[in-house]
Design a protein around this motif. Sequence first.
Motif, mmCIF file in Angstrom:
data_model
loop_
_atom_site.group_PDB
_atom_site.id
_atom_site.type_symbol
_atom_site.label_atom_id
_atom_site.label_comp_id
_atom_site.label_asym_id
_atom_site.label_seq_id
_atom_site.Cartn_x
_atom_site.Cartn_y
_atom_site.Cartn_z
ATOM 1 N N GLU A 37 -1.226 1.827 0.763
ATOM 2 C CA GLU A 37 -0.696 0.649 0.077
ATOM 3 C C GLU A 37 -0.860 -0.605 0.922
ATOM 4 O OE1 GLU A 37 3.162 1.188 -1.833
ATOM 5 O OE2 GLU A 37 2.819 3.355 -1.893
ATOM 6 N N ASP A 270 7.480 -4.183 -0.489
ATOM 7 C CA ASP A 270 7.287 -3.909 -1.913
ATOM 8 C C ASP A 270 7.743 -2.491 -2.249
ATOM 9 O OD1 ASP A 270 6.404 -4.453 -4.542
ATOM 10 O OD2 ASP A 270 4.548 -3.362 -4.143
ATOM 11 N N ASP A 271 8.672 -2.405 -3.177
ATOM 12 C CA ASP A 271 9.199 -1.107 -3.609
ATOM 13 C C ASP A 271 9.720 -0.291 -2.422
ATOM 14 O OD1 ASP A 271 9.902 0.766 -5.536
ATOM 15 O OD2 ASP A 271 7.975 1.799 -5.422
ATOM 16 N N ASP A 272 10.215 -0.981 -1.392
ATOM 17 C CA ASP A 272 10.804 -0.338 -0.207
ATOM 18 C C ASP A 272 9.861 0.655 0.468
ATOM 19 O OD1 ASP A 272 13.205 -1.697 -0.147
ATOM 20 O OD2 ASP A 272 14.275 -0.225 -1.355
ATOM 21 N N ARG A 276 10.672 4.122 2.484
ATOM 22 C CA ARG A 276 10.106 5.389 2.014
ATOM 23 C C ARG A 276 9.306 6.076 3.116
ATOM 24 N NH1 ARG A 276 6.243 4.484 -1.780
ATOM 25 N NH2 ARG A 276 6.427 2.217 -1.976
#
Length: 366
Positions: A37, A270-272, A276
């Motif tokens: 990502e 973004d989106d943790d 994660r």
Amino acid sequence: MHDETGEETYAVLDGLRLHDPSRRGFASDNSSGVHPEVLRALAQANGGHQPAYGADVYTQRLQAELADVFGVDVDIFAVFNGTGANVLALQALLPRWGAVVCARTAHINVDENGAPERVGGMKLLPVETPDGKLTPELLDREAWGWGDEHRAQPLAVSITQTTELGTCYRPDEIADLAAHAHELGMKVHVDGARLANAAAWLDVPVRAFTADAGVDILTWGGTKNGLVFGECVVSFDPGLGESLRYLRKMDMQLASKSRFVAAQLLAMLDDDLWLRSARHANAMATRLRRGVDLLPAVEVTQPTQSNGVFAILPPGVADRLRQRFAFHDWDAARREVRWMCSFDTTEQDVDDFLAALEEELVRDGG
């Protein structure tokens, strides 16, 4: 195919891959690759022109998002690496005669080749700790001598979250230490190379043990959590911004194409993704620790509160095991080793390592 040394290499379409991408070890979370990502974010930030030296839209967005993460206005300064971030942050806190109290095991003391002292021009005052963590009582061992012109003035304290021993400060521990330091007229720096691992283990918002706990300045790490390169100095003290602006350039930490540092850090938010990835690395270390606990010949030396396991092995076992898996000695004199997990460590990696360790222990008679 093989090179002239006989080592196998791996052909790819546009060049030559010199390593086996399926092979992972436990030497360091710096050894891992880049999160897919993050690579996508770099590609998306490419193309066209953007203002240089932090005036780009990615850095501006990062400023806003980190203010939201920490719940207060912040000044941010993207840099190339962790050592540079630490030197920059500590320089901003101190006059030329200033000193920093830190744990003896702190990265700034044992792993940065004297950069804080040589480049930053500050004195480090290390304190022995059992678990890598400073307390108000331990701080007092070196926090003295103000007004004595013969002694470097202890005006800052630096802690690492998580520590170099894999242990994690609770929010109240940092708050108590910060309050005591502030009472003494000292500032508080957090080396957050593995800040994400701490947030994941504590399961609290990161602001709980930074801004809300009284921290003055933070180095927020990314490289150990899936970035190509890049860290960020985050100042909670509005009075430090101007100093940091000039010091970053003086310390050769100002990237001209800084949008590519900011883009990576934005991808982590973004989106943790940062949490994660850290949760996964921590979970793999917990899996490894549980397996090691079943092996009586292995002595675990520290609590497993992040993505590392520290243990003492019988003589000779580490050297044989290292022929199959990469990892480092922590204290060779006592046969203590360190095993680090990363965002890309798999359950199979851990299980294969445990199986190999058990084989070597059986061979050793343990």
